[in-house]
Each structure stands twice: as structure tokens, then as C-alpha cells.
Design a protein around this motif. Structure first.
Motif, short mmCIF file in Angstrom:
data_model
loop_
_atom_site.label_atom_id
_atom_site.label_comp_id
_atom_site.label_asym_id
_atom_site.label_seq_id
_atom_site.Cartn_x
_atom_site.Cartn_y
_atom_site.Cartn_z
N GLY A 153 0.82 -1.22 0.00
CA GLY A 153 0.00 0.00 0.00
C GLY A 153 0.84 1.26 0.00
N LYS A 154 1.90 1.26 0.78
CA LYS A 154 2.77 2.44 0.85
C LYS A 154 3.57 2.62 -0.45
CE LYS A 154 2.96 2.15 5.81
NZ LYS A 154 3.71 1.74 6.98
N ILE A 155 3.98 1.52 -1.04
CA ILE A 155 4.71 1.63 -2.30
C ILE A 155 3.80 2.15 -3.41
CG2 ILE A 155 5.85 0.29 -4.12
CD1 ILE A 155 7.30 -1.23 -1.87
N TRP A 156 2.50 1.77 -3.39
CA TRP A 156 1.56 2.35 -4.37
C TRP A 156 1.61 3.87 -4.28
CZ3 TRP A 156 0.50 -0.42 -8.19
CH2 TRP A 156 0.01 -1.71 -8.12
N MET A 157 1.57 4.39 -3.07
CA MET A 157 1.58 5.85 -2.89
C MET A 157 2.92 6.44 -3.31
SD MET A 157 -1.35 6.87 -2.18
CE MET A 157 -0.98 8.58 -1.84
N SER A 158 4.02 5.76 -3.05
CA SER A 158 5.33 6.25 -3.48
C SER A 158 5.41 6.28 -5.00
CB SER A 158 6.45 5.37 -2.92
OG SER A 158 6.53 5.52 -1.52
N LEU A 159 4.85 5.26 -5.66
CA LEU A 159 4.83 5.25 -7.13
C LEU A 159 4.00 6.41 -7.68
CD1 LEU A 159 4.51 1.43 -7.88
CD2 LEU A 159 6.44 2.92 -8.47
N LEU A 160 2.85 6.66 -7.06
CA LEU A 160 2.02 7.80 -7.48
C LEU A 160 2.78 9.11 -7.32
CD1 LEU A 160 -1.50 6.82 -6.13
CD2 LEU A 160 -0.79 6.98 -8.52
N ALA A 161 3.47 9.25 -6.19
CA ALA A 161 4.24 10.48 -5.95
C ALA A 161 5.38 10.60 -6.95
CB ALA A 161 4.77 10.49 -4.52
N PHE A 162 6.05 9.50 -7.25
CA PHE A 162 7.13 9.49 -8.23
C PHE A 162 6.59 9.99 -9.58
CE2 PHE A 162 9.57 7.29 -11.55
CZ PHE A 162 10.85 7.69 -11.23
N ALA A 163 5.44 9.47 -9.99
CA ALA A 163 4.83 9.90 -11.26
C ALA A 163 4.45 11.38 -11.22
CB ALA A 163 3.60 9.04 -11.56
N PHE A 164 3.92 11.84 -10.10
CA PHE A 164 3.54 13.24 -9.94
C PHE A 164 4.77 14.14 -10.05
CE2 PHE A 164 3.10 16.94 -7.15
CZ PHE A 164 2.03 17.58 -7.78
N ILE A 165 5.84 13.79 -9.37
CA ILE A 165 7.07 14.60 -9.40
C ILE A 165 7.64 14.64 -10.81
CG2 ILE A 165 9.49 14.68 -8.64
CD1 ILE A 165 8.43 13.71 -5.88
N ALA A 166 7.68 13.49 -11.48
CA ALA A 166 8.20 13.43 -12.84
C ALA A 166 7.36 14.30 -13.78
CB ALA A 166 8.25 11.99 -13.33
N ALA A 167 6.04 14.21 -13.66
CA ALA A 167 5.14 15.01 -14.52
C ALA A 167 5.31 16.49 -14.22
CB ALA A 167 3.70 14.58 -14.32
N ARG A 168 5.43 16.83 -12.96
CA ARG A 168 5.59 18.24 -12.57
C ARG A 168 6.89 18.81 -13.11
NH1 ARG A 168 6.88 19.92 -6.75
NH2 ARG A 168 7.36 22.07 -7.10
N ARG A 169 7.96 18.03 -13.04
CA ARG A 169 9.26 18.47 -13.57
C ARG A 169 9.18 18.69 -15.08
NH1 ARG A 169 14.36 18.13 -10.78
NH2 ARG A 169 13.88 17.96 -8.61
N ARG A 170 8.49 17.80 -15.77
CA ARG A 170 8.33 17.95 -17.22
C ARG A 170 7.56 19.22 -17.55
NH1 ARG A 170 6.69 12.29 -17.45
NH2 ARG A 170 8.63 11.17 -17.46
N MET A 171 6.52 19.51 -16.79
CA MET A 171 5.71 20.72 -17.04
C MET A 171 6.52 21.97 -16.76
SD MET A 171 1.77 19.71 -16.00
CE MET A 171 1.91 20.38 -14.40
N VAL A 172 7.36 21.95 -15.73
CA VAL A 172 8.18 23.11 -15.40
C VAL A 172 9.21 23.35 -16.50
CG1 VAL A 172 9.93 23.95 -13.79
CG2 VAL A 172 7.83 22.94 -12.92
N GLN A 173 9.71 22.29 -17.10
CA GLN A 173 10.72 22.42 -18.15
C GLN A 173 10.14 22.95 -19.45
OE1 GLN A 173 12.47 18.53 -18.35
NE2 GLN A 173 13.77 18.87 -16.56
#
Length: 174
Positions: A153-173
Motif C-alpha cells: 500500500g505504501k509503495i503504491w503511494m510512493s509510485l504515485l508520488a514518483f509519477a507526480f514529481i516526474a510530470a511536474r518536472r516535465r511541465m516546469v521544463q
């Protein structure tokens, strides 16, 4: 400074929220035990698991914004708030699990964050999930019966956060 305050407040709120969920929300509630939710792969975990998965990510964000001392302070603030929503044994288990998970997390997160923040969040989340789960379950319920479900369950949330951070970084770039 305002960003750090908001992150600390968000993280601190996850601790009592998770403790309240464990005793009140789930597809099955075990008498004198946790309320459980399915987390996939035929596993169940105490219902606070999804909030704590988010908490592990927020703790990394507090660490990033204010350092390890801010993360430890946020853990204790969350523990104090939990005292209003959960029994003392659950609060103690939560705080000790978070502190030990934060220390383990630091050893993973700190060296990776400069090179690859997304990987740092995921890897430290996985390590933090394992330490947090084992310590919390042993102290709160005297058993590791749900440790696999907790970690998943916790890894699911870490994966979601990883995807969010990656998407956010792409949008900032862009």
C-alpha cells in the motif's frame, strides 16, 4: 518559509488521519485490532496505510524544504495531534515508527536527491515503508501479520508520488 509551514502542516495532519482511519474505516474491522482494506495482490493492510504512503512522500518534501530537523519536528507535531484521535499505544507506535523510518529514509534519500529526486522519493519511500510498517505493526498490534500489505500500500503511494514529481518536472521544463 511559507512552503515549509504548509508541508509540515500537511505531513502532521496525515499522522492523526491515519491513526483515526485504522480504528474506524475499512472493509473489515477486527475487534481490538485494525480496520483493514485490500491493497492488491490478495493482500490487506490496516486502513491508514494509504495515508501513511502519502505521509512518507510529504515527509521527504518537508526534508527537502527544511532539512532533517524539520522532518523530525513534523513527526512529533503529528504525534501530538494524534493524541486527540487515537489511543496512546497507537500514537506511540506511530511516532516511533515514523522516527525510525525517517532515519532509514535519510540514509537513502539524502545521497540520491541531488542526482535524481524522483528516484530518491521512490527508493526512500520503499525503505521507509518497510521500516515504518514493521515497527508500527509490532508496537501497535504485536504482530507482523499485515506487513506485506502495509508495504504494498505504501509503495503504491510512493509510485504515485514518483509519477507526480516526474510530470511536474516535465511541465516546469516546458
Amino acid at each position: 518559509m511559507r512552503n515549509l509551514f504548509l508541508l509540515v502542516a500537511a505531513f502532521a495532519a496525515t499522522v492523526p488521519a491515519a491513526n483515526w482511519l485504522i480504528g474506524n474505516v475499512g472493509t473489515v474491522c477486527i475487534p481490538q485490532g485494525p480496520c483493514l482494506l485490500p491493497v492488491g495482490f490478495g493482500l490487506t493492510a490496516p486502513s491508514g496505510v494509504l495515508i501513511i504512503g502519502l505521509a512518507l512522500v510529504l515527509r521527504d518534501m518537508v526534508h527537502e524544504a527544511g532539512g532533517a530537523k524539520a522532518a523530525i519536528a513534523a513527526i512529533f507535531i503529528g504525534g501530538i495531534l494524534s493524541a486527540f484521535f487515537a489511543p496512546p499505544a497507537l500514537v506511540l507506535a506511530s511516532v516511533l515508527a515514523f522516527v525510525l523510518a525517517e532515519l532509514a529514509d535519510m540514509f537513502v534519500y539524502s545521497p540520491l536527491r541531488e542526482k535524481r529526486l524522483g528516484l530518491a522519493v521512490f527508493a526512500s519511500g520503499a525503505v521507509g515503508a518497510l521500516v515504518d510498517s514493521a515497527v508500527f505493526l509490532m508496537l501497535a498490534f504485536g504482530s507482523l501479520e499485515y506487513v506485506e500489505g502495509q508495504v504494498v500500500g505504501k509503495i503504491w503511494m510512493s509510485l504515485l508520488a514518483f509519477a507526480f514529481i516526474a510530470a511536474r518536472r516535465r511541465m516546469v521544463q516546458l
